[in-house]
Design a protein around this motif. Structure first.
Motif, mmCIF file in Angstrom:
data_model
loop_
_atom_site.group_PDB
_atom_site.id
_atom_site.type_symbol
_atom_site.label_atom_id
_atom_site.label_comp_id
_atom_site.label_asym_id
_atom_site.label_seq_id
_atom_site.Cartn_x
_atom_site.Cartn_y
_atom_site.Cartn_z
ATOM 1 N N ILE A 26 0.862 -1.237 0.106
ATOM 2 C CA ILE A 26 0.004 -0.019 0.242
ATOM 3 C C ILE A 26 0.850 1.128 0.014
ATOM 4 C CG2 ILE A 26 -1.994 -0.948 0.904
ATOM 5 C CD1 ILE A 26 -1.391 0.267 3.819
ATOM 6 N N ASN A 27 2.133 1.138 0.363
ATOM 7 C CA ASN A 27 3.196 2.356 0.254
ATOM 8 C C ASN A 27 3.674 2.389 -1.224
ATOM 9 O OD1 ASN A 27 2.791 3.028 2.955
ATOM 10 N ND2 ASN A 27 4.178 1.305 3.689
ATOM 11 N N ASP A 28 3.335 1.649 -2.024
ATOM 12 C CA ASP A 28 3.924 1.654 -3.444
ATOM 13 C C ASP A 28 2.904 2.415 -4.199
ATOM 14 O OD1 ASP A 28 4.910 1.607 -6.277
ATOM 15 O OD2 ASP A 28 5.597 -0.540 -5.747
ATOM 16 N N GLU A 29 2.901 3.706 -4.530
ATOM 17 C CA GLU A 29 2.221 4.658 -5.458
ATOM 18 C C GLU A 29 2.030 3.875 -6.878
ATOM 19 O OE1 GLU A 29 3.777 8.531 -5.416
ATOM 20 O OE2 GLU A 29 3.731 8.700 -3.423
ATOM 21 N N ARG A 30 2.745 3.061 -7.386
ATOM 22 C CA ARG A 30 2.429 2.612 -8.669
ATOM 23 C C ARG A 30 1.235 1.461 -8.481
ATOM 24 N NH1 ARG A 30 8.187 0.605 -9.373
ATOM 25 N NH2 ARG A 30 7.798 -0.135 -7.241
ATOM 26 N N LEU A 31 0.925 1.214 -7.326
ATOM 27 C CA LEU A 31 0.011 -0.021 -7.239
ATOM 28 C C LEU A 31 -1.321 0.504 -6.753
ATOM 29 C CD1 LEU A 31 2.049 -2.799 -5.633
ATOM 30 C CD2 LEU A 31 1.826 -2.493 -7.824
ATOM 31 N N SER A 32 -2.536 0.166 -7.167
ATOM 32 C CA SER A 32 -3.779 0.440 -6.637
ATOM 33 C C SER A 32 -4.511 -0.876 -6.589
ATOM 34 C CB SER A 32 -4.469 1.401 -7.579
ATOM 35 O OG SER A 32 -4.735 0.610 -8.905
ATOM 36 N N ASN A 33 -5.620 -0.764 -5.971
ATOM 37 C CA ASN A 33 -6.809 -1.743 -5.915
ATOM 38 C C ASN A 33 -6.021 -2.992 -5.427
ATOM 39 O OD1 ASN A 33 -9.512 -2.768 -5.964
ATOM 40 N ND2 ASN A 33 -9.247 -3.600 -8.293
ATOM 41 N N THR A 53 -0.134 0.848 -15.371
ATOM 42 C CA THR A 53 -0.738 0.553 -16.900
ATOM 43 C C THR A 53 -1.914 -0.294 -16.838
ATOM 44 O OG1 THR A 53 1.010 -1.395 -16.756
ATOM 45 C CG2 THR A 53 1.706 0.710 -17.702
ATOM 46 N N SER A 54 -2.417 -0.566 -15.854
ATOM 47 C CA SER A 54 -3.589 -1.312 -15.468
ATOM 48 C C SER A 54 -3.371 -2.935 -15.710
ATOM 49 C CB SER A 54 -4.709 -1.129 -16.581
ATOM 50 O OG SER A 54 -5.131 0.187 -16.136
ATOM 51 N N THR A 55 -2.111 -3.324 -15.429
ATOM 52 C CA THR A 55 -1.819 -4.801 -15.427
ATOM 53 C C THR A 55 -1.906 -5.133 -14.094
ATOM 54 O OG1 THR A 55 0.101 -4.148 -17.254
ATOM 55 C CG2 THR A 55 0.228 -6.305 -15.973
ATOM 56 N N GLN A 56 -2.454 -6.465 -14.144
ATOM 57 C CA GLN A 56 -2.553 -7.147 -12.701
ATOM 58 C C GLN A 56 -1.170 -7.696 -12.353
ATOM 59 O OE1 GLN A 56 -5.854 -9.511 -12.200
ATOM 60 N NE2 GLN A 56 -5.332 -10.254 -10.391
#
Length: 109
Positions: A26-33, A53-56
């Motif tokens: 959760i501290n990595d700004e490049r990741l979401s959801n 880039t919306s890659t899972q």
């Protein structure tokens, strides 16, 4: 995140590893959801996340003190063929090493 209610089948070690990896992700700004997932057929817990880039990407929390079951990783790769798979190996001090898992060699270097 309350892993007890999301994945009640997790043992205490797996739950602790999941919490450590989740708190790091959760501290990595490049990741979401970032969402916990449990594949019952493999008895495998993982965290899924979307990249910029919306890659899972799938993160599998693993203890450093146990052998990695590469058979489970391979089956998870087959089930999640459109996802990038990362082993998140947690040591006894809370450090986490992330390794991207791929089958074969990457010749695009």
């Amino acid at each position: 995140m309350d892993f007890d209610s999301v994945c009640p089948d997790l043992n205490a070690l797996s739950r602790t590893l999941a919490k450590l990896v989740y708190e790091d992700l959760i501290n990595d700004e490049r990741l979401s959801n970032i969402q916990p997932q449990f594949e019952r057929s493999l008895n495998a817990f993982y965290l899924s996340a979307e990249t910029e880039t919306s890659t899972q990407t799938v993160f599998i929390p693993l203890p450093h003190s146990k052998a990695i079951d590469f058979g489970v990783l391979k089956e998870l790769q087959q089930k999640l063929e459109n996802s990038s798979i990362c082993a998140a190996i947690v040591d006894n001090t809370g450090n986490i090493l992330y390794y991207q898992i791929k089958e074969g060699f990457n010749l695009d270097t």
